[in-house]
Structure formats: structure tokens, C-alpha cells
Design a protein around this motif. Structure first.
Motif, mmCIF file in Angstrom:
data_model
loop_
_atom_site.group_PDB
_atom_site.id
_atom_site.type_symbol
_atom_site.label_atom_id
_atom_site.label_comp_id
_atom_site.label_asym_id
_atom_site.label_seq_id
_atom_site.Cartn_x
_atom_site.Cartn_y
_atom_site.Cartn_z
ATOM 1 N N ARG A 100 34.415 36.240 46.992
ATOM 2 C CA ARG A 100 33.674 35.609 45.895
ATOM 3 C C ARG A 100 32.291 35.129 46.314
ATOM 4 N NH1 ARG A 100 35.822 33.619 41.183
ATOM 5 N NH2 ARG A 100 34.788 31.633 41.545
ATOM 6 N N ALA A 138 38.768 40.250 47.165
ATOM 7 C CA ALA A 138 37.372 40.047 46.804
ATOM 8 C C ALA A 138 36.807 38.876 47.590
ATOM 9 C CB ALA A 138 37.245 39.771 45.311
ATOM 10 N N LEU A 146 31.942 34.820 38.486
ATOM 11 C CA LEU A 146 32.310 35.567 39.680
ATOM 12 C C LEU A 146 33.677 36.221 39.514
ATOM 13 C CD1 LEU A 146 31.074 33.104 42.445
ATOM 14 C CD2 LEU A 146 29.846 34.997 41.356
ATOM 15 N N VAL A 147 33.917 37.227 40.322
ATOM 16 C CA VAL A 147 35.129 38.033 40.222
ATOM 17 C C VAL A 147 36.387 37.217 40.482
ATOM 18 C CG1 VAL A 147 35.043 38.779 42.645
ATOM 19 C CG2 VAL A 147 36.231 40.186 40.961
ATOM 20 N N GLN A 167 36.290 38.051 35.211
ATOM 21 C CA GLN A 167 35.201 37.187 35.667
ATOM 22 C C GLN A 167 35.525 35.750 35.301
ATOM 23 O OE1 GLN A 167 31.978 39.834 33.948
ATOM 24 N NE2 GLN A 167 30.881 38.841 35.617
ATOM 25 N N CYS A 171 30.703 48.273 42.978
ATOM 26 C CA CYS A 171 30.326 46.865 43.160
ATOM 27 C C CYS A 171 28.976 46.789 43.879
ATOM 28 C CB CYS A 171 31.396 46.130 43.966
ATOM 29 S SG CYS A 171 30.988 44.393 44.256
ATOM 30 N N CYS A 194 29.976 38.004 45.694
ATOM 31 C CA CYS A 194 29.913 38.487 44.313
ATOM 32 C C CYS A 194 28.636 38.006 43.624
ATOM 33 C CB CYS A 194 31.143 37.993 43.550
ATOM 34 S SG CYS A 194 31.183 38.485 41.810
ATOM 35 N N ALA A 254 31.517 43.260 47.351
ATOM 36 C CA ALA A 254 32.446 42.138 47.436
ATOM 37 C C ALA A 254 33.905 42.521 47.290
ATOM 38 C CB ALA A 254 32.084 41.094 46.363
#
Length: 73
Positions: free
Chosen positions: A17, A15, A42-43, A36, A65, A20, A69
Motif C-alpha cells: 500500500r 499489495a 489505495l488498493v 480501493q 499497476c 500504491c 505495488a
């Protein structure tokens, strides 16, 4: 044969971030793999190498998504 059944164990989730937006769709799709951050929303990737049984949910998360992200390689 489903894509999950074809999984070789080499798939990796990542990911970005900074991309995100905290929508949380990934957590809804694959809660065992994504979370989260409690501070910024955020992821967080909980499982970089998902199991074959988790791959369909991870693919759904990646596709849904809104910020692009998430990656499955």
C-alpha cells in the motif's frame, strides 16, 4: 493448457500500500480481487488466494499497476 488451468491453488496476491498511487487499474481488471479504500483510494486486496478463473484478470492487474505495488506469488 492456459496458465489459469495450470493453477495449483497456491498463488497468493499481495499489495504494498505504501507504493500504491491509487490509479485503480487493479480494480478495473479484477474487481472481485481488488478494491480501493474509500478514505485514501489505495488498493485493498479482497481475495489473497484468487480462484483459477480469476488468475488471468489478476495477472493483468499486476502487469498494469503503474507503481508496481501488486504481486502474485
Amino acid at each position: 493448457m492456459t496458465l489459469s488451468a495450470q493453477a495449483s491453488g497456491h498463488e497468493r496476491v499481495s499489495a504494498e500500500r505504501d507504493r500504491c498511487v491509487g490509479a485503480g487499474r487493479c480494480v478495473l481488471a479484477a474487481p472481485a480481487v481488488f478494491h480501493q479504500d474509500d478514505e485514501d483510494g489505495l488498493v485493498l486486496v479482497l481475495a489473497e488466494r484468487p480462484t483459477a478463473a480469476q488468475l488471468d484478470a489478476v495477472r493483468e492487474a499486476v502487469c498494469s499497476c503503474p507503481s508496481g505495488a501488486l504481486f502474485l506469488r
